[in-house]
Design a protein around this motif. Structure first.
Motif, PDB file in Angstrom:
ATOM      1  N   LEU A 164     -11.438  12.394  -1.111  1.00 55.90           N
ATOM      2  CA  LEU A 164     -10.422  11.847  -2.008  1.00 55.90           C
ATOM      3  C   LEU A 164     -11.044  11.263  -3.274  1.00 55.90           C
ATOM      4  N   LEU A 165     -12.177  10.581  -3.128  1.00 58.87           N
ATOM      5  CA  LEU A 165     -12.865  10.038  -4.294  1.00 58.87           C
ATOM      6  C   LEU A 165     -13.346  11.157  -5.218  1.00 58.87           C
ATOM      7  N   ALA A 166     -13.880  12.218  -4.639  1.00 60.16           N
ATOM      8  CA  ALA A 166     -14.337  13.359  -5.445  1.00 60.16           C
ATOM      9  C   ALA A 166     -13.151  14.019  -6.140  1.00 60.16           C
ATOM     10  N   SER A 167     -12.064  14.156  -5.408  1.00 60.28           N
ATOM     11  CA  SER A 167     -10.858  14.732  -5.994  1.00 60.28           C
ATOM     12  C   SER A 167     -10.328  13.839  -7.108  1.00 60.28           C
ATOM     13  N   ASN A 168     -10.398  12.526  -6.881  1.00 56.86           N
ATOM     14  CA  ASN A 168      -9.947  11.563  -7.884  1.00 56.86           C
ATOM     15  C   ASN A 168     -10.796  11.681  -9.147  1.00 56.86           C
ATOM     16  N   GLU A 169     -12.090  11.826  -8.992  1.00 60.80           N
ATOM     17  CA  GLU A 169     -12.978  11.966 -10.156  1.00 60.80           C
ATOM     18  C   GLU A 169     -12.684  13.260 -10.913  1.00 60.80           C
ATOM     19  N   LEU A 183     -14.337   7.490  12.744  1.00 65.69           N
ATOM     20  CA  LEU A 183     -14.758   6.789  11.529  1.00 65.69           C
ATOM     21  C   LEU A 183     -15.462   7.741  10.553  1.00 65.69           C
ATOM     22  N   THR A 184     -16.282   8.631  11.063  1.00 62.76           N
ATOM     23  CA  THR A 184     -16.944   9.596  10.176  1.00 62.76           C
ATOM     24  C   THR A 184     -15.936  10.534   9.541  1.00 62.76           C
ATOM     25  N   ARG A 185     -14.944  10.922  10.300  1.00 65.00           N
ATOM     26  CA  ARG A 185     -13.893  11.770   9.698  1.00 65.00           C
ATOM     27  C   ARG A 185     -13.136  11.017   8.615  1.00 65.00           C
ATOM     28  N   ILE A 186     -12.849   9.754   8.849  1.00 65.01           N
ATOM     29  CA  ILE A 186     -12.141   8.940   7.846  1.00 65.01           C
ATOM     30  C   ILE A 186     -13.023   8.766   6.614  1.00 65.01           C
ATOM     31  N   GLU A 187     -14.310   8.485   6.839  1.00 67.88           N
ATOM     32  CA  GLU A 187     -15.230   8.322   5.707  1.00 67.88           C
ATOM     33  C   GLU A 187     -15.356   9.618   4.913  1.00 67.88           C
ATOM     34  N   SER A 188     -15.435  10.750   5.586  1.00 69.92           N
ATOM     35  CA  SER A 188     -15.533  12.023   4.865  1.00 69.92           C
ATOM     36  C   SER A 188     -14.238  12.318   4.108  1.00 69.92           C
TER      37      SER A 188
END
Length: 101
Positions: free
Chosen positions: A15-20, A5-10
């Protein structure tokens, strides 16, 4: 399970940072496109300039032809005048040489 789960969250956070970052890049590109649309010529502008240049070129061509015709006429007038003057000077020298002792 927590490790997964931590790997998925990271991964999601990455992905969110890349998206921004992509959104920032897209905003920059939109600004550049707007600048290009405002400051660069369209195809219609280019065609208008081409037709104006073609008209100007024909006017310049006509003016050049007229100039060359005028220069040719002036050249022949000058040649004729110089021939008459030189002939008159030759006749005057011949007359002076024959009649003045």
């Amino acid at each position: 399970m927590d490790d997964q789960l931590t790997r998925i969250e990271s991964a999601v956070q990455a992905l969110l940072a890349s998206n921004e970052a992509m959104r920032v890049d897209i905003a920059k590109l939109q600004i550049q496109v707007a600048f290009i649309e405002q400051h660069y010529a369209t195809k219609a502008d280019i065609e208008m300039v081409k037709t104006m240049v073609a008209g100007a070129n024909s006017a310049v061509s006509d003016a050049k032809g007229e100039l060359y015709r005028a220069m040719q006429a002036q050249t022949w007038k000058l040649i004729s005048w110089m021939t008459v003057v030189c002939s008159a000077l030759t006749a005057a020298v011949y007359f002076i040489a024959r009649n003045v002792h």
